[in-house]
Write an enzyme that holds these catalytic residues in place. Structure first.
Site, short mmCIF file in Angstrom:
data_model
loop_
_atom_site.label_atom_id
_atom_site.label_comp_id
_atom_site.label_asym_id
_atom_site.label_seq_id
_atom_site.Cartn_x
_atom_site.Cartn_y
_atom_site.Cartn_z
CG ASP A 1 28.32 51.72 85.47
OD1 ASP A 1 27.75 52.75 85.86
OD2 ASP A 1 29.46 51.74 84.95
CG ASP B 1 30.45 47.92 79.53
OD1 ASP B 1 31.17 48.89 79.84
OD2 ASP B 1 30.37 46.90 80.25
#
Length: 376
Positions: free
Chosen positions: A93, A269
């Site tokens: 990310d 996630d």
């Protein structure tokens, strides 16, 4: 293995999709749950056990790794895959969420984010270009654009201003990625817009115009409630391209995953399985269990007789003893169980989609979790 990044849909059951993401480091079967390895490790697990659980891909965090040990150091040591002993695909990310939630002091402007490190107090600048540079130094296979995580609740005007800034940053990330990335790496855009359907749709269309390898739905599971979250998921997936993977960030419970798959999401996630394992909670096919509860003190039943995970075969009485005694093995075994449960959940979801019975499967899991298990 594919030399480039590509996505294909193999089967559909309603809006639920069975697919594959091909990367130079391997295939990711979708729907996929990405176990979170924030600081180059899935907490309390060996990399070999993460792989054995059925995981095709894991997630690592740009914010944490750029602060410690540093992206440049990881690059000198051979890249993130070699550093953390994981040969499969890795998604990173951008660090935007952690800046908003962890940084002691921060300033957001057109250039990016300037913040005070929670590690040593140093002032750090994170621009869209630097976010891409860090991810390229790490060598991740799927990278995320830098975005501003819109606070919740937010007025419509606040949400619009936030997503407009994120869109400008996304364009800069695309340019930086084209200059710095290696063949086979992918960049995903992130749809923002809080709980305003028209903003979500507009943001999605603007990101499609920019052009990304996949699209994430961000800024949800932040307090808006499941109903609003699923409405935004359904609104967004309705306009996202059919031939690109769709990733719902930071979600969540087994029920949330299945409800989102039913609305066309391919990737997830969440820290929930690993964090819960460290807090004495186990996800099982009989519901969620709290191993601190006295009811398990003399329970000789395996943790989860329906699971194929080695950790799930330990007796509940023994696990109860471990967690009540503060033994590290308790957290390790429960984490392993949870990580594998989530992978088994995705495997069964994929099988159900292929067989055209996904809704029945999802209803069965929801019923199990509503009727059994422990309160937290």
């Amino acid at each position: 293995m594919s030399e480039r990044f590509c996505f294909s849909v193999k089967a559909r059951d309603g809006a639920a999709r069975l697919g594959e993401i091909a990367t130079p480091r391997g295939i990711v079967r979708t729907p996929a749950f990405m176990t979170v390895g924030t600081g180059a490790t899935v907490k309390a697990m060996f990399p070999e056990d993460v792989k054995a659980s059925g995981a095709d891909i894991i997630l690592a965090n740009t914010y944490h790794l750029m602060l410690r040990p540093g992206a440049e150091r990881i690059a000198r040591l051979g890249g993130l895959h070699q550093f953390m002993h994981w040969s499969g695909p890795i998604l990173t990310d951008s660090g935007g969420y952690q800046v908003m939630s962890l940084a002691k002091l921060r300033k957001i402007d057109e250039e990016g984010v300037t913040f005070q490190s929670h590690v040593d107090g140093a002032t750090v600048a994170l621009s869209p270009e630097r976010a891409v540079e860090v991810q390229c130094l790490l060598g991740s296979d799927i990278q995320m654009v830098l975005d501003e995580c819109t606070a919740y609740p937010a007025t419509r005007e606040e949400a619009k201003a936030s997503l407009d800034l994120s869109l400008r940053w996304a364009r800069r990330c695309k340019v930086a990625f084209a200059a710095m990335s290696k063949p086979g790496q992918a960049l995903f855009g992130i749809v923002q817009g809080s709980v305003y359907p028209d903003l979500r749709v507009r943001c999605a269309y603007d990101l499609i115009d920019i052009g990304f390898d996949g699209y994430a739905v961000g800024g949800l599971a932040v307090g808006e409630g499941q109903g609003a979250m699923l409405e935004m998921v359904e609104t967004t997936t309705a306009v996202l391209p059919e031939d690109k993977p769709r990733y719902l960030m930071g979600v969540g419970t087994p029920e949330d995953l299945l409800a989102s798959i039913a609305r066309g999401i391919d990737m997830f996630d969440c820290v929930l399985p690993t964090r819960s394992g460290r807090h004495c909670q186990a996800f099982t096919w009989q519901g969620k269990l709290n191993l601190r509860n006295a009811r398990y003190a003399e329970d000789q039943t395996p943790l989860d007789p329906e699971s194929k995970c080695p950790a799930a075969q330990y007796e509940r009485a023994y696990l109860h003893h471990l967690v009540r005694s503060g033994e590290a093995l308790g957290a390790m075994l429960l984490t392993y169980n949870n990580v594998q449960f989530y992978q088994e959940l995705m495997a069964r979801a994929r099988e159900a989609i292929a067989q055209g019975r996904f809704a029945t499967f999802a209803d069965d899991v929801k019923r199990r979790y509503a009727a059994t298990g422990d309160d937290d």
